[in-house]
Design a protein around this motif. Structure first.
Motif, PDB file in Angstrom:
ATOM      1  N   GLU A 417       0.823  -1.202   0.000  1.00 45.79           N
ATOM      2  CA  GLU A 417       0.000   0.000   0.000  1.00 45.79           C
ATOM      3  C   GLU A 417       0.864   1.261   0.000  1.00 45.79           C
ATOM      4  O   GLU A 417       0.459   2.283  -0.527  1.00 45.79           O
ATOM      5  CB  GLU A 417      -0.930   0.004   1.209  1.00 45.79           C
ATOM      6  CG  GLU A 417      -2.020  -1.047   1.135  1.00 45.79           C
ATOM      7  CD  GLU A 417      -2.985  -0.944   2.280  1.00 45.79           C
ATOM      8  OE1 GLU A 417      -3.999  -0.249   2.143  1.00 45.79           O
ATOM      9  OE2 GLU A 417      -2.710  -1.550   3.333  1.00 45.79           O
ATOM     10  N   ARG A 447     -18.025  -2.685   5.919  1.00 42.05           N
ATOM     11  CA  ARG A 447     -17.091  -1.583   5.686  1.00 42.05           C
ATOM     12  C   ARG A 447     -15.831  -2.124   5.007  1.00 42.05           C
ATOM     13  O   ARG A 447     -15.343  -3.212   5.363  1.00 42.05           O
ATOM     14  CB  ARG A 447     -16.712  -0.918   7.007  1.00 42.05           C
ATOM     15  CG  ARG A 447     -17.917  -0.560   7.839  1.00 42.05           C
ATOM     16  CD  ARG A 447     -17.520  -0.091   9.219  1.00 42.05           C
ATOM     17  NE  ARG A 447     -17.115   1.307   9.219  1.00 42.05           N
ATOM     18  CZ  ARG A 447     -16.777   1.962  10.337  1.00 42.05           C
ATOM     19  NH1 ARG A 447     -16.757   1.341  11.498  1.00 42.05           N
ATOM     20  NH2 ARG A 447     -16.445   3.231  10.270  1.00 42.05           N
ATOM     21  N   PRO A 448     -15.309  -1.387   4.064  1.00 41.57           N
ATOM     22  CA  PRO A 448     -14.073  -1.829   3.414  1.00 41.57           C
ATOM     23  C   PRO A 448     -12.857  -1.575   4.305  1.00 41.57           C
ATOM     24  O   PRO A 448     -12.902  -0.733   5.204  1.00 41.57           O
ATOM     25  CB  PRO A 448     -14.015  -0.961   2.144  1.00 41.57           C
ATOM     26  CG  PRO A 448     -14.721   0.299   2.540  1.00 41.57           C
ATOM     27  CD  PRO A 448     -15.796  -0.102   3.528  1.00 41.57           C
ATOM     28  N   HIS A 449     -11.815  -2.295   4.021  1.00 39.16           N
ATOM     29  CA  HIS A 449     -10.522  -2.102   4.705  1.00 39.16           C
ATOM     30  C   HIS A 449     -10.618  -2.392   6.205  1.00 39.16           C
ATOM     31  O   HIS A 449      -9.999  -1.705   7.017  1.00 39.16           O
ATOM     32  CB  HIS A 449      -9.987  -0.679   4.485  1.00 39.16           C
ATOM     33  CG  HIS A 449      -9.981  -0.254   3.044  1.00 39.16           C
ATOM     34  ND1 HIS A 449      -9.198  -0.877   2.099  1.00 39.16           N
ATOM     35  CD2 HIS A 449     -10.681   0.710   2.385  1.00 39.16           C
ATOM     36  CE1 HIS A 449      -9.403  -0.307   0.910  1.00 39.16           C
ATOM     37  NE2 HIS A 449     -10.302   0.649   1.066  1.00 39.16           N
ATOM     38  N   THR A 450     -11.414  -3.363   6.570  1.00 37.02           N
ATOM     39  CA  THR A 450     -11.472  -3.785   7.975  1.00 37.02           C
ATOM     40  C   THR A 450     -11.059  -5.251   8.083  1.00 37.02           C
ATOM     41  O   THR A 450     -10.966  -5.962   7.066  1.00 37.02           O
ATOM     42  CB  THR A 450     -12.877  -3.588   8.584  1.00 37.02           C
ATOM     43  OG1 THR A 450     -13.834  -4.276   7.781  1.00 37.02           O
ATOM     44  CG2 THR A 450     -13.235  -2.108   8.647  1.00 37.02           C
ATOM     45  N   LYS A 516     -18.474   1.336 -13.057  1.00 36.51           N
ATOM     46  CA  LYS A 516     -17.106   1.632 -13.476  1.00 36.51           C
ATOM     47  C   LYS A 516     -16.169   0.528 -12.975  1.00 36.51           C
ATOM     48  O   LYS A 516     -16.425  -0.073 -11.927  1.00 36.51           O
ATOM     49  CB  LYS A 516     -16.653   2.977 -12.911  1.00 36.51           C
ATOM     50  CG  LYS A 516     -17.441   4.170 -13.436  1.00 36.51           C
ATOM     51  CD  LYS A 516     -16.944   5.450 -12.781  1.00 36.51           C
ATOM     52  CE  LYS A 516     -17.743   6.643 -13.258  1.00 36.51           C
ATOM     53  NZ  LYS A 516     -17.349   7.904 -12.543  1.00 36.51           N
ATOM     54  N   VAL A 519     -10.977   0.223  -9.008  1.00 32.84           N
ATOM     55  CA  VAL A 519      -9.629   0.793  -9.062  1.00 32.84           C
ATOM     56  C   VAL A 519      -8.983   0.707  -7.682  1.00 32.84           C
ATOM     57  O   VAL A 519      -9.619   1.005  -6.671  1.00 32.84           O
ATOM     58  CB  VAL A 519      -9.673   2.268  -9.518  1.00 32.84           C
ATOM     59  CG1 VAL A 519      -8.299   2.920  -9.408  1.00 32.84           C
ATOM     60  CG2 VAL A 519     -10.185   2.371 -10.955  1.00 32.84           C
ATOM     61  N   LYS A 521      -5.153   1.658  -5.551  1.00 31.46           N
ATOM     62  CA  LYS A 521      -3.963   2.494  -5.684  1.00 31.46           C
ATOM     63  C   LYS A 521      -2.919   2.136  -4.631  1.00 31.46           C
ATOM     64  O   LYS A 521      -3.255   1.920  -3.463  1.00 31.46           O
ATOM     65  CB  LYS A 521      -4.326   3.976  -5.522  1.00 31.46           C
ATOM     66  CG  LYS A 521      -5.196   4.541  -6.631  1.00 31.46           C
ATOM     67  CD  LYS A 521      -5.456   6.025  -6.397  1.00 31.46           C
ATOM     68  CE  LYS A 521      -6.261   6.626  -7.541  1.00 31.46           C
ATOM     69  NZ  LYS A 521      -6.511   8.077  -7.332  1.00 31.46           N
TER      70      LYS A 521
END
Lengths: 553, 120
Positions: A417, A447-450, A516, A519, A521
């Motif tokens: 990351e 929730r994302p990123h948990t 979409k 994505v 990063k």
């Protein structure tokens, strides 16, 4: 273990004895109230004993009340050579490191938490360790460097005072107290480990799995044979890529320190090509050996900053079938007639669906093919199968959390990351970075990123990059390029500046709720290898810039 | 309301990735701008946390902005979910001199109650 010992000088230890921290005082009078580890090796006694006074029990001052990893003893010996004119040949230095790492080493349970230091992994210690310790140590090096040692309370105090005097800082009493508490000379783990008469014998055939960032999983085997010296071994390994079948054959030489610290070097039998990430490149090996000797895990690495490497796990081969890997790592609920590959060792000639267990919600419809090291089966996944990880078994051999069942891909995470890449100059090669895109489904908390998110494995993506604050994309080449496989190469010319860059993964098939493409990063700082600030020169180390010359601390 | 204060570490120095690694030369520090938008992504990473958010301009066109903050270790009390997609944020800061849609955050408040008040 490769130790740089260029200063092979005729000067004797007597000439430098005055500069070493020696004392003719009885050791107990100095506060060494714990029982030390007597030094019995004639070379250590000859080379160290002139300055580190011995007592009647065979204890050498300071040395007998300290334990460390091979890296710890190697660094200590380098300091003795550099600062105190200790004269050693390279074989002598290796022999001393080997003896001390074995007799004055760490138990496997003690070394495992700090293996990231030996493995040269970027590891965020913030929040994991005592704040005063991080403050005291972290400005110059990982706190793990200190935690690679074990000392008495007096030993830590003495070390801190010496270290502070050498590098001109004020000792932090809280940090010293913390070290004395969490890294004591005597520990139950060490007592138990030391009492075992025989270290695990590593010779023989081992099964391997490996992960190469950006290239996925590999599997194979490694043969280990005695090399002649005590605890020294020759290795020959053959790795197969799960993704494309590419085969890598490497040979190497390793040393097992104290029965738990595998250190070595290996390289491909074919000449490495010019690509920095070529898997035939010579690599250092730093691995941890489980106390029962059944498992070895660690990292092989290379590169200017040790930034390229392979995560390796080894287990002893046996006469029984062993399941090593499952491919692919995830299946969508409701998918039918999907192929699953079970990769392992000694699979029997006759395999039936009943031999393979894939967990609730999945059904093995038929076995398509089988060989001694691979079974291909066809599986159905129920539309109502609960999302989550499943164990996969072949008879009694089980791989925990081997596959994931999912409903949807919620987001793509790019790993690492955050990272560093570095321009080159006359003295430093470029530092590269390999990225990987991993798909995730949100967990029960929505929730994302948990922590409850479900990892689904690599996602097919298109790679691109974006330089922060830059509005002209045609100027990105002066910073570097990212390849179709996610490999970032800094520009050949060092512009003498830092750049913050997004490495962007755009999913080829997975889309978000808005239709979409998903994505992800990754944040890479493309930096200079060295810089000068207020008359002081700093150089890039693994994950930080340190003042030139301070790396020997 | 949760309020957090952030010190700005201004220059590359000995220390890990956790240390902010650049100054503010890329930003126009003579003018602060304030934007209101909707969070699309939050990166709680070193060396700088970054929030991505969408802002509608006067004509209703969506602009994709990125607002850069200090490192996670200096965002005391923050986590990777302190800002989430859909949160409405008001962000004040220095805009990139290049004209790109980047800000260095000096103040931030979110509809979920999270607030950042920087020292500078």
């Amino acid at each position: 273990m490769h130790l740089s010992c260029r200063s092979i000088r005729p000067s004797s230890l007597v000439q430098t004895a005055g500069s070493l921290l020696i004392s003719a005082m009885p050791l107990l009078a100095q506060g060494q109230t714990e029982v030390g580890i007597p030094v019995t090796d004639s070379l250590v006694l000859a080379k160290c004993g002139a300055c580190h006074a011995a007592d009647e029990k065979g204890n050498l001052q300071r040395i007998s009340w300290a334990r460390a990893t091979p890296e710890g003893w190697q660094e200590a010996l380098k300091r003795m050579i550099r600062e105190h004119d200790v004269s050693l040949t390279p074989p002598e230095a290796r022999a001393i490191v080997k003896y001390l790492s074995g007799r004055h080493g760490l138990a496997p349970e003690e070394s495992k938490p700090v293996m990231y230091y030996a493995e040269r992994r970027v590891h965020d210690e913030a929040g994991l360790l005592n704040a005063p310790l991080l403050e005291a140590c972290g400005k110059c090096h990982d706190a793990a460097r200190a935690l690679s040692w074990r000392r008495t309370a007096d030993g830590w105090k003495q070390f801190a005072e010496t270290h502070a005097g050498r590098y001109r800082f004020k000792p932090d009493q809280q940090a010293i107290a913390y070290l004395a508490k969490v890294a004591p000379f005597y520990s139950r783990e060490w007592a138990s480990w030391r009492a075992r008469a025989n270290a695990p014998e590593p010779t023989g055939r081992w099964l391997m799995t490996a992960h190469v960032q950006g290239r996925g999983k590999f599997h194979g085997e490694i043969d280990v044979e005695a090399a002649g010296g005590v605890d020294e071994f020759l290795t020959r390994m053959r790795l197969h890529s799960v993704n494309d079948g590419v085969v890598v054959v490497r040979t190497g030489r390793s040393v097992m320190y104290g029965g738990s610290a595998w250190r070595g070097r290996s390289q491909g039998i074919s000449v490495a090509n010019a690509a920095p990430d070529d898997l035939s490149t010579e690599a250092r090996e730093a691995m941890w050996v489980a106390p029962d000797g059944s498992k070895v895990e660690g990292r092989w690495f290379w590169g200017q900053y040790d930034e390229l490497g392979v995560d390796v796990t080894m287990q002893r081969a046996s006469a029984d079938p062993a399941l090593l890997l499952v491919d692919p790592p995830s299946f969508k609920a409701g998918s039918n007639a999907s192929r699953i590959r079970l990769i392992g060792d000694r699979f029997p000639a006759q395999v039936t669906p009943a031999d393979v267990s894939v967990g609730p919600g999945m059904t093995v419809r038929r076995i398509i093919s089988s060989t001694p090291d691979e079974i291909v089966a066809e599986v159905d996944v129920a539309a109502d199968a609960l999302a989550g990880k499943r164990n996969v078994s072949f008879r009694s051999s089980t791989l925990e959390s081997a596959v994931a069942i999912y409903d949807r891909v919620d987001y793509v995470k790019v790993t690492p990351e955050s990272s560093l890449a570095t321009f080159g100059n006359q003295t430093h090669s470029r530092g590269f970075q390999q990225f990987e895109a991993i798909g995730y489904q949100r967990g029960a908390d929505g929730r994302p990123h948990t922590a409850d998110d479900l990892e689904l494995g690599p996602v097919q993506v298109t790679w691109s990059m974006e330089v922060f604050y830059e509005i002209d994309p045609t100027k990105q080449d002066r910073v570097g390029t990212v390849s179709p496989t996610g490999f970032f190469t800094p520009a050949a010319a060092n512009p003498g500046n830092n750049y913050d860059v997004w490495i962007i993964a755009t999913a080829k098939t997975e889309k978000g709720k808005d239709g979409k493409p998903l994505v992800g990063k990754g944040y890479v700082v493309v930096t200079v290898p060295t810089y000068t600030f207020e008359g002081r020169t700093f150089v890039r180390e693994l994950d930080r810039w340190i003042e030139e010359g301070s790396s020997a601390r | 309301m949760r309020t957090f204060t952030s010190g700005l570490v201004l220059f590359l120095a000995a220390g890990a990735l956790a240390i902010a690694h650049h100054g503010l030369a890329a930003f126009d520090q003579t003018n602060k701008v304030t934007l209101k938008g909707t969070v699309t992504e939050f990166h709680f990473v070193n060396p700088h946390s970054v929030v991505e958010f969408e802002v509608k301009d006067d004509k209703g066109h969506v602009q994709e902005w990125q607002a850069e903050m200090t490192s996670p270790v200096h965002l005391k009390g923050w986590t990777a979910t302190s800002l989430e997609p859909g949160n409405v944020v008001t962000v004040t800061g220095y805009r990139a001199k290049s004209g790109a849609f980047y800000l260095w955050v000096t103040n931030l408040s979110s509809s979920n109650g999270v607030e950042l008040r920087a020292l500078k």
